[in-house]
Design a protein around this motif. Structure first.
Motif, mmCIF file in Angstrom:
data_model
loop_
_atom_site.group_PDB
_atom_site.id
_atom_site.type_symbol
_atom_site.label_atom_id
_atom_site.label_comp_id
_atom_site.label_asym_id
_atom_site.label_seq_id
_atom_site.Cartn_x
_atom_site.Cartn_y
_atom_site.Cartn_z
ATOM 1 N N GLN A 38 0.844 -1.192 0.000
ATOM 2 C CA GLN A 38 0.000 0.000 0.000
ATOM 3 C C GLN A 38 0.880 1.243 0.000
ATOM 4 O OE1 GLN A 38 -2.698 -0.845 3.396
ATOM 5 N NE2 GLN A 38 -4.335 -0.915 1.877
ATOM 6 N N GLY A 72 -4.526 -3.670 -5.969
ATOM 7 C CA GLY A 72 -5.072 -4.329 -4.793
ATOM 8 C C GLY A 72 -4.036 -5.022 -3.936
ATOM 9 N N SER A 96 -6.469 -8.506 1.729
ATOM 10 C CA SER A 96 -6.599 -8.376 0.274
ATOM 11 C C SER A 96 -5.587 -9.279 -0.427
ATOM 12 C CB SER A 96 -6.383 -6.926 -0.167
ATOM 13 O OG SER A 96 -7.447 -6.105 0.255
ATOM 14 N N SER A 158 -17.079 2.668 -1.034
ATOM 15 C CA SER A 158 -16.000 1.737 -0.697
ATOM 16 C C SER A 158 -14.666 2.351 -1.094
ATOM 17 C CB SER A 158 -16.183 0.395 -1.412
ATOM 18 O OG SER A 158 -15.670 0.447 -2.725
ATOM 19 N N ALA A 159 -13.593 1.690 -0.697
ATOM 20 C CA ALA A 159 -12.247 2.155 -1.030
ATOM 21 C C ALA A 159 -11.839 1.769 -2.443
ATOM 22 C CB ALA A 159 -11.245 1.594 -0.031
ATOM 23 N N SER A 163 -12.271 -3.918 -3.252
ATOM 24 C CA SER A 163 -11.675 -3.715 -1.927
ATOM 25 C C SER A 163 -12.465 -4.503 -0.895
ATOM 26 C CB SER A 163 -11.672 -2.231 -1.559
ATOM 27 O OG SER A 163 -13.007 -1.756 -1.391
ATOM 28 N N THR A 164 -11.856 -4.758 0.251
ATOM 29 C CA THR A 164 -12.574 -5.496 1.285
ATOM 30 C C THR A 164 -13.741 -4.676 1.829
ATOM 31 O OG1 THR A 164 -10.805 -4.804 2.802
ATOM 32 C CG2 THR A 164 -10.711 -7.037 1.958
ATOM 33 N N HIS A 165 -13.655 -3.339 1.755
ATOM 34 C CA HIS A 165 -14.793 -2.489 2.115
ATOM 35 C C HIS A 165 -15.974 -2.804 1.181
ATOM 36 C CE1 HIS A 165 -10.998 -0.456 2.947
ATOM 37 N NE2 HIS A 165 -11.579 0.251 3.904
ATOM 38 N N HIS A 166 -15.661 -2.951 -0.104
ATOM 39 C CA HIS A 166 -16.673 -3.298 -1.095
ATOM 40 C C HIS A 166 -17.289 -4.659 -0.780
ATOM 41 C CE1 HIS A 166 -17.443 -4.522 -5.592
ATOM 42 N NE2 HIS A 166 -18.574 -4.374 -4.924
ATOM 43 N N SER A 251 -10.425 -6.634 8.850
ATOM 44 C CA SER A 251 -9.157 -6.300 8.202
ATOM 45 C C SER A 251 -8.033 -6.864 9.061
ATOM 46 C CB SER A 251 -9.036 -4.778 8.090
ATOM 47 O OG SER A 251 -7.772 -4.406 7.587
#
Length: 324
Positions: A38, A72, A96, A158-159, A163-166, A251
């Motif tokens: 990241q 990602g 991710s 979402s991010a 993404s894991t937010h998605h 997360s």
């Protein structure tokens, strides 16, 4: 011929084992880098930097961050996977890189199981389902009923796509059987800002990213995605308590090395990582992040990765998500 081949294979194995033992005895003889998939300033990068500082103190060599964002987390993961298996290149893996990506990407440039040697799972953080205060709901059950009365009219930030937010949002859609529209942003902070401004109705983001907005009243929290309450938002129920039993995602960050890294090095790094996580300084940092220590053995981390790949695979398949 088979006997001769077997003898040579045995000799090669013993030689490799001897080289690995010698490498482990002198480890570390130079700086160690942690590849972070990241960008600088991201939560995983900041955490890796702090953990690296503590590891450097105990290892007697600098431990430095090498941020490699993109795709990602696949770019950074590939860099680490292709590095020499000597303990000098590590990866700060995430849910991710070693959870969702295998299901999201048709061609991943690394294998999350075959190409890595797990060292230690480090921390886990719950996501929080938050809504804009103008939404006339104060509980998850009310939100579900409100969404069902207005199919396709509510949206969630979402991010980014995949993404894991998605994926948290997609899990909500499938478990609650509601129709809400996904709006991807370029990162968690823009997604939170869009929800705070009222541009979108709701989002899932880590507790450390949104707790101050919840405390200030700019967002209203309806549930956390772990089985236990968050220390930063203890008054917020779990998603299961709020009405969706079985809703659990979080997360997490974990330290890995390239496959074939000598086991003595893996064992030492596991022990040093666990020791670092339990220092007062790191405990304070982890609490500030809204995270919980999740350390264990390399074998336990390997089992966790396999479980996460299966879990995210189910969500991605059900939602029909693909990332190019």
């Amino acid at each position: 011929m088979r006997t001769r081949a077997a003898v040579f294979a045995c000799i090669a194995t013993l030689a490799g084992s001897g080289a690995g033992s010698a490498l482990a005895q002198n480890y570390p003889a130079k700086p160690v880098r942690i590849v972070v998939p990241q960008a600088p300033g991201a939560q995983s990068e900041l955490f890796a930097r702090m953990l690296g500082q503590k590891l450097g103190e105990s290892l007697g060599q600098p431990v430095v961050n090498d941020p490699r964002p993109g795709a990602g987390g696949a770019i950074g993961a590939e860099v680490a996977a292709r590095a020499a298996p000597d303990g000098y290149t590590l990866l700060m893996g995430t849910n991710s890189t070693h959870g969702a990506n295998p299901a999201l990407y048709a061609k991943l440039p690394y294998d999350p199981v075959r190409d890595f040697a797990p060292i230690a799972l480090t921390v886990g953080m719950p996501y929080v389902l938050s809504v804009h205060p103008s939404l006339p709901v104060t509980t998850l059950k009310q939100l579900i009923a409100f969404a069902k009365s207005r199919p396709g009219q509510l949206n969630f930030a979402s991010a980014g796509n995949g993404s894991t937010h998605h994926l948290c949002g997609e899990l909500l859609k499938s478990m609650a059987r509601i129709s809400i529209v996904h709006v991807p942003y370029k990162g968690g902070p823009p997604a939170s800002a869009a929800t705070i401004s009222g541009e979108v109705s709701m989002l899932f983001n880590t507790v450390g990213s949104v707790h101050s907005h919840v405390k200030s009243g700019r967002l209203r929290a309806l549930g956390v995605t772990t089985t236990t309450h968050s220390g930063q938002l203890p008054e917020v129920p779990t998603m299961a308590e709020a009405g969706l039993p079985g809703f659990e995602l979080q997360s997490w960050f974990g330290l890995l090395a390239p496959a074939a890294t000598p086991k003595p090095i893996i064992s030492r790094l596991n022990a040093e990582t666990i020791k670092a996580l339990n220092t007062p300084e790191m405990k304070s940092v982890i609490a500030t992040m809204g995270a919980n220590i999740m350390s264990g053995s390399p074998e336990q981390f390997a089992d966790h990765i396999k479980s996460e790949i299966g879990r995210f695979g189910e969500i991605v398949k059900a939602a029909g998500i693909k990332v190019e």
